[in-house]
Design a protein around this motif. Structure first.
Motif, PDB file in Angstrom:
ATOM      1  N   UNK A  59      16.383  16.637 -40.384  1.00  0.00           N
ATOM      2  CA  UNK A  59      15.361  17.372 -39.644  1.00  0.00           C
ATOM      3  C   UNK A  59      14.597  18.290 -40.592  1.00  0.00           C
ATOM      4  N   UNK A  60      13.293  18.372 -40.417  1.00  0.00           N
ATOM      5  CA  UNK A  60      12.470  19.303 -41.171  1.00  0.00           C
ATOM      6  C   UNK A  60      11.780  20.266 -40.238  1.00  0.00           C
ATOM      7  N   UNK A  61      11.500  21.465 -40.722  1.00  0.00           N
ATOM      8  CA  UNK A  61      10.784  22.437 -39.895  1.00  0.00           C
ATOM      9  C   UNK A  61      10.063  23.450 -40.762  1.00  0.00           C
ATOM     10  N   UNK A  68      24.205  15.962 -39.809  1.00  0.00           N
ATOM     11  CA  UNK A  68      22.939  16.660 -39.629  1.00  0.00           C
ATOM     12  C   UNK A  68      22.574  17.391 -40.919  1.00  0.00           C
ATOM     13  N   UNK A  69      21.318  17.255 -41.317  1.00  0.00           N
ATOM     14  CA  UNK A  69      20.803  18.046 -42.443  1.00  0.00           C
ATOM     15  C   UNK A  69      19.484  18.671 -42.022  1.00  0.00           C
ATOM     16  N   UNK A  70      19.139  19.768 -42.678  1.00  0.00           N
ATOM     17  CA  UNK A  70      17.943  20.528 -42.303  1.00  0.00           C
ATOM     18  C   UNK A  70      17.185  20.928 -43.555  1.00  0.00           C
ATOM     19  N   UNK A  71      15.871  20.804 -43.502  1.00  0.00           N
ATOM     20  CA  UNK A  71      15.025  21.153 -44.640  1.00  0.00           C
ATOM     21  C   UNK A  71      13.825  21.960 -44.144  1.00  0.00           C
ATOM     22  N   UNK A  92       7.586   8.714 -44.867  1.00  0.00           N
ATOM     23  CA  UNK A  92       8.290   7.982 -45.918  1.00  0.00           C
ATOM     24  C   UNK A  92       9.739   7.673 -45.568  1.00  0.00           C
ATOM     25  N   UNK A  93      10.264   8.279 -44.507  1.00  0.00           N
ATOM     26  CA  UNK A  93      11.634   8.025 -44.095  1.00  0.00           C
ATOM     27  C   UNK A  93      12.659   8.976 -44.672  1.00  0.00           C
ATOM     28  N   UNK A  94      12.219   9.963 -45.458  1.00  0.00           N
ATOM     29  CA  UNK A  94      13.146  10.948 -45.999  1.00  0.00           C
ATOM     30  C   UNK A  94      13.677  11.855 -44.896  1.00  0.00           C
ATOM     31  N   UNK A  95      12.828  12.181 -43.939  1.00  0.00           N
ATOM     32  CA  UNK A  95      13.219  12.947 -42.764  1.00  0.00           C
ATOM     33  C   UNK A  95      13.091  12.073 -41.527  1.00  0.00           C
ATOM     34  N   UNK A  96      13.921  12.342 -40.529  1.00  0.00           N
ATOM     35  CA  UNK A  96      13.851  11.598 -39.268  1.00  0.00           C
ATOM     36  C   UNK A  96      12.905  12.256 -38.271  1.00  0.00           C
ATOM     37  N   UNK A 108      -5.922  29.669 -33.024  1.00  0.00           N
ATOM     38  CA  UNK A 108      -4.807  29.079 -32.280  1.00  0.00           C
ATOM     39  C   UNK A 108      -4.052  28.091 -33.160  1.00  0.00           C
ATOM     40  N   UNK A 109      -2.734  28.100 -33.032  1.00  0.00           N
ATOM     41  CA  UNK A 109      -1.886  27.149 -33.744  1.00  0.00           C
ATOM     42  C   UNK A 109      -1.235  26.209 -32.741  1.00  0.00           C
ATOM     43  N   UNK A 110      -1.096  24.950 -33.125  1.00  0.00           N
ATOM     44  CA  UNK A 110      -0.396  23.970 -32.293  1.00  0.00           C
ATOM     45  C   UNK A 110       0.911  23.591 -32.971  1.00  0.00           C
ATOM     46  N   UNK A 111       1.997  23.637 -32.214  1.00  0.00           N
ATOM     47  CA  UNK A 111       3.290  23.164 -32.719  1.00  0.00           C
ATOM     48  C   UNK A 111       3.508  21.726 -32.263  1.00  0.00           C
ATOM     49  N   UNK A 112       3.931  20.892 -33.201  1.00  0.00           N
ATOM     50  CA  UNK A 112       4.193  19.481 -32.929  1.00  0.00           C
ATOM     51  C   UNK A 112       5.617  19.136 -33.344  1.00  0.00           C
ATOM     52  N   UNK A 113       6.156  18.099 -32.711  1.00  0.00           N
ATOM     53  CA  UNK A 113       7.320  17.401 -33.253  1.00  0.00           C
ATOM     54  C   UNK A 113       6.836  16.011 -33.636  1.00  0.00           C
ATOM     55  N   UNK A 114       7.245  15.521 -34.815  1.00  0.00           N
ATOM     56  CA  UNK A 114       6.815  14.207 -35.282  1.00  0.00           C
ATOM     57  C   UNK A 114       8.030  13.389 -35.699  1.00  0.00           C
ATOM     58  N   UNK A 115       7.878  12.075 -35.647  1.00  0.00           N
ATOM     59  CA  UNK A 115       8.938  11.167 -36.075  1.00  0.00           C
ATOM     60  C   UNK A 115       8.303   9.879 -36.585  1.00  0.00           C
ATOM     61  N   UNK A 116       9.082   9.038 -37.217  1.00  0.00           N
ATOM     62  CA  UNK A 116       8.566   7.815 -37.828  1.00  0.00           C
ATOM     63  C   UNK A 116       8.096   6.843 -36.754  1.00  0.00           C
ATOM     64  N   UNK A 117       6.919   6.299 -36.959  1.00  0.00           N
ATOM     65  CA  UNK A 117       6.332   5.400 -35.970  1.00  0.00           C
ATOM     66  C   UNK A 117       7.113   4.098 -35.797  1.00  0.00           C
TER      67      UNK A 117
END
Length: 306
Positions: free
Chosen positions: A108-110, A135-138, A151-155, A276-285
């Motif tokens: 997971x990245x944040x 679980x790992x976090x970056x 690139x697949x480094x993060x889920x 204004x800021x928008x928060x997103x969650x993203x994942x590999x397509x």
């Protein structure tokens, strides 16, 4: 022209464990620490790496009495070894998922100022439900995290972007929208004001994220759109350090309103013309792992839209 002979493993005896040992040495720069990480005696780890080097016909490490470092051959070997290990781990995870068990990894990245999701609590609940997932976090910048997901480094990654920017190359779900507020020291003249505008703030010295990052761009664009310039004398990468500098009355800052309550030793002031800021969650397509699928489901994130 230089001609290099191809590396051939005649008996197919290269092992995943040997690759794990190579990665451990490369990451720790030490055979001793690598053996400790891999829970083996150093002589066994050294023997397996030496065996692999014989099979490859090339030295992977330069060893001296003071340090260990990759050779050119080792640097070339490393990316492919990581891909092999990732593929093997993914294959095991897919088999487990086929029989109803979620295992493997969840990377997971944040960004530091994520506020739409209580990520530590979410990860705690996920680990309790899926104890076989590693679980790992970056923590990083939004644009870097999105690239790593593609690139697949993060889920999965949690980003914060200005309204003018949308993540590309990844599946996207919008979590929340939030305005920025001014952050000042308790004894700052603005600390007792109910509101402030960008023109007044432009007379202050600022601390902000590094130039070019998504978190910085939204503020830069807001001041530019208002025809204003500002003095960003302090550039840091963490929200906590921003608050520490502001708390000493060295500078002011602009932070997401939802994140501001987590800061200590500072005051916040509403900005009437704030961006204004928008928060997103993203994942590999195209390559979502079983663990990523389970994590997004636990957060009630719909994954049918990109």
């Amino acid at each position: 022209m230089f001609v290099t002979a191809p590396i051939v493993i005649h008996d197919g005896s290269m092992e995943l464990q040997q690759m794990r040992y190579v990665l451990a040495v490369a990451e720790t720069n030490s055979f001793t620490r690598a053996a400790e990480r891999c829970l083996v005696v150093q002589s066994a780890l050294s023997h397996q790496i030496a065996r692999l080097e014989r099979e490859l016909g090339a030295k992977l490490f330069e060893r001296t009495s003071r340090r260990v470092r990759l050779t050119a051959a080792g640097a070339a070997f490393l990316p492919a070894a990581r891909q092999c290990l990732d593929a093997a781990e993914r294959a095991a995870a897919e088999v487990a998922a086929a029989v109803g068990e979620v295992r493997g990894r969840l990377a997971v990245g944040l960004i530091p100022t994520v506020a739409a999701v209580d990520l530590p609590a979410a990860l705690r609940e996920f680990r309790a439900r899926y104890p076989h997932v590693r679980i790992s976090l970056r923590v990083g910048a939004s644009e870097d995290l999105a690239d790593q997901v593609e690139q697949g480094t993060l889920d999965v990654a949690f980003l914060g972007l200005p309204t003018t920017v949308r993540p590309r190359g990844v599946a996207v779900h919008e979590l929340a929208r939030d305005r920025l507020v001014a952050v000042v020291a308790p004894n700052h003249p603005l600390a007792t004001e109910p509101t402030v505008d960008l023109r007044r703030l432009s007379t202050e010295v600022f601390v902000d994220l590094p130039a070019g990052t998504a978190g910085r761009i939204q503020s830069d664009l807001a001041f530019a759109a208002a025809g204003l310039t500002r003095d960003v004398a302090f550039e840091v990468t963490t929200a906590d350090y921003i608050a520490r500098l502001v708390g000493q009355d060295l500078c002011v800052a602009m932070m997401p309103a939802a994140h501001a309550p987590q800061l200590t030793g500072v005051r916040t002031v509403e900005v009437t013309d704030a961006p204004t800021r928008i928060e997103y969650v993203v994942w590999n397509r195209t390559d979502r792992s079983p663990a990523a699928t389970a994590f997004l489901a636990a957060l009630d994130i719909p994954t049918g839209q990109h």
